[in-house]
Enzyme design. Structure first.
Site, PDB file in Angstrom:
ATOM      1  N   GLY A  11      18.281  10.718  25.303  1.00 61.87           N
ATOM      2  CA  GLY A  11      17.390  10.480  24.185  1.00 61.87           C
ATOM      3  C   GLY A  11      16.561   9.216  24.290  1.00 61.87           C
ATOM      4  N   HIS A 108       6.329  16.249  29.619  1.00 65.39           N
ATOM      5  CA  HIS A 108       6.744  16.643  30.967  1.00 65.39           C
ATOM      6  C   HIS A 108       6.289  15.580  31.958  1.00 65.39           C
ATOM      7  CE1 HIS A 108       7.976  19.289  34.190  1.00 65.39           C
ATOM      8  NE2 HIS A 108       6.817  19.066  34.788  1.00 65.39           N
ATOM      9  N   GLY A 142       7.229  29.978  28.005  1.00 63.96           N
ATOM     10  CA  GLY A 142       7.263  29.836  29.455  1.00 63.96           C
ATOM     11  C   GLY A 142       7.901  28.520  29.871  1.00 63.96           C
ATOM     12  N   ASP A 144       7.275  25.039  30.859  1.00 68.33           N
ATOM     13  CA  ASP A 144       6.255  23.986  30.821  1.00 68.33           C
ATOM     14  C   ASP A 144       4.841  24.549  30.803  1.00 68.33           C
ATOM     15  OD1 ASP A 144       8.112  21.824  30.764  1.00 68.33           O
ATOM     16  OD2 ASP A 144       8.479  22.131  32.891  1.00 68.33           O
TER      17      ASP A 144
END
Length: 197
Positions: A11, A108, A142, A144
């Protein structure tokens, strides 16, 4: 703006959001933090900040669809404006992504659509790129995939290890996430980002 954050790991991205909320630099209410297993460090970070937590333990469900349904119902019970995947390592199914269509944010550590998946930093190094970075996007069902909201570039150094590169990406990733959350809280919509692109 109310958000629910979902996490699987320590986190650290979540902590950046918590710190900004506490400091008054981010006008967001973290309604709850959820995890897919009870040992996620993000739960302890949330609890320490007085934020409600929940666990929808993947291992307790015999069927992925049942887990996905439970995650959807539990998350929706907090009536979030947005759901944030903060290192959530499960792919949410169609029921979840439909329930929060256009409102499920993910970060990402690569410049999507390049290097999706769990090893974006490692894959970028192996491919030999000179520049990688990070992405904030609207997640769909999906891996990413989904509309890109913002990206930041990070140069790859000749001396980089996966760990060193990932740490530099994380710095940019946290800054980018706070910027996007702040803009959304101020009234910008995901469509504003996509139409600008």
């Amino acid at each position: 703006m109310r958000i629910v954050a979902l996490a699987s790991g320590s986190g650290s991205n979540l902590q950046t959001v918590i710190d900004a909320v506490v400091a008054g630099t981010l006008d967001v209410e973290i309604a709850a933090v959820g995890a897919d297993h009870p040992d996620a460090g993000a739960l302890a970070r949330a609890a320490a900040a007085g934020i409600e937590t929940f666990v929808v333990d993947f291992s307790e469900f015999g069927d992925r669809a049942d887990w996905n349904h439970a995650l959807t119902v539990t998350t929706a019970s907090y009536a979030p404006d947005y759901v944030l995947s903060s290192g959530f390592m499960r792919i949410a199914g169609e029921e979840f992504t439909t329930a929060f269509e256009g409102r499920y944010l993910n970060t990402h550590p690569a410049l999507l659509p390049a290097f999706p998946g769990a090893h974006g930093v490692r894959d970028a190094l192996r491919y030999g790129v000179k520049v990688t970075g990070c992405t904030v996007h609207i997640a769909d069902s999906g891996v990413d995939t989904g509309p890109i909201l913002a990206q930041a570039a990070v140069p790859v150094l000749d001396t980089d290890t996966e760990e060193a590169l990932h740490e530099r990406i994380k710095v940019q990733e946290r800054h980018l996430l706070l910027t996007v959350l702040g803009e959304l809280a101020a009234g910008r919509t995901p469509q504003d980002y996509v139409s600008r692109a």
